[in-house]
Scaffold this motif. Structure first.
Motif, PDB file in Angstrom:
ATOM      1  N   GLN A  13       0.822  -1.192   0.000  1.00 45.37           N
ATOM      2  CA  GLN A  13       0.000   0.000   0.000  1.00 45.37           C
ATOM      3  C   GLN A  13       0.865   1.254   0.000  1.00 45.37           C
ATOM      4  O   GLN A  13       2.022   1.234   0.447  1.00 45.37           O
ATOM      5  N   ALA A  14       0.312   2.321  -0.496  1.00 41.97           N
ATOM      6  CA  ALA A  14       1.010   3.603  -0.478  1.00 41.97           C
ATOM      7  C   ALA A  14       1.426   3.943   0.951  1.00 41.97           C
ATOM      8  O   ALA A  14       0.669   3.742   1.900  1.00 41.97           O
ATOM      9  N   LEU A  84       6.450   4.500  -0.076  1.00 39.94           N
ATOM     10  CA  LEU A  84       6.183   4.206  -1.479  1.00 39.94           C
ATOM     11  C   LEU A  84       4.926   4.896  -1.964  1.00 39.94           C
ATOM     12  O   LEU A  84       3.958   5.078  -1.210  1.00 39.94           O
ATOM     13  N   LYS A  85       4.969   5.270  -3.232  1.00 39.38           N
ATOM     14  CA  LYS A  85       3.872   5.976  -3.871  1.00 39.38           C
ATOM     15  C   LYS A  85       3.379   5.154  -5.065  1.00 39.38           C
ATOM     16  O   LYS A  85       4.149   4.376  -5.633  1.00 39.38           O
ATOM     17  N   THR A  89       5.253   2.272  -8.905  1.00 38.68           N
ATOM     18  CA  THR A  89       4.901   0.999  -9.511  1.00 38.68           C
ATOM     19  C   THR A  89       5.673   0.791 -10.813  1.00 38.68           C
ATOM     20  O   THR A  89       5.634   1.643 -11.703  1.00 38.68           O
ATOM     21  N   VAL A 117       2.383  -0.563  -6.123  1.00 43.73           N
ATOM     22  CA  VAL A 117       1.980   0.238  -4.976  1.00 43.73           C
ATOM     23  C   VAL A 117       0.529   0.664  -5.185  1.00 43.73           C
ATOM     24  O   VAL A 117       0.214   1.368  -6.151  1.00 43.73           O
TER      25      VAL A 117
END
Length: 119
Positions: A13-14, A84-85, A89, A117
């Motif tokens: 997940q973000a 992570l954003k 990806t 992500v």
């Protein structure tokens, strides 16, 4: 010849974190600069981070969030990815450069590992 095998990709997940690993076999690992690249669907492959024996380099888009490191005793290079954003990806590739100073020249590539992500 150097063989590179990436691992550690997955779905996150973000805001989450992942650590990618790249195990190298073949000639002396410490003789190579190492890089992580990524390629999103429909886009060109781009350098994310690189490391030689003393310095590390980062794309602006990942500075402060990603950390590249290497363990020469284990013939492995890592990419620690934090915060992570969705735009992170991509398929992430490990690469080895026999040239140890900039500009690196990447001669060997791994098969890639998918990082996804979700928002």
């Amino acid at each position: 010849q150097v063989q590179l095998v990436e691992s550690g990709g997955g779905l996150v997940q973000a805001g989450g974190s992942l650590r990618l690993s790249c195990a190298a076999s073949g000639r002396t690992f410490s003789s190579y600069a190492m890089g992580w690249f990524r390629q999103a669907p429909g886009k060109e492959r781009k350098l994310v981070a690189a490391i030689n024996w003393s310095d590390s380099y980062y794309a602006d888009s990942v500075k402060g969030r990603f950390t590249i490191s290497r363990d020469n005793a284990k013939n492995t290079v890592y990419l620690q990815m934090m915060n992570l954003k969705p735009e992170d990806t991509a398929v992430y590739y490990c690469a080895a450069s026999s040239r140890l100073v900039i500009p690196f020249e990447y001669n060997y590539w791994g098969q890639g590992t998918q990082v996804t992500v979700s928002s």
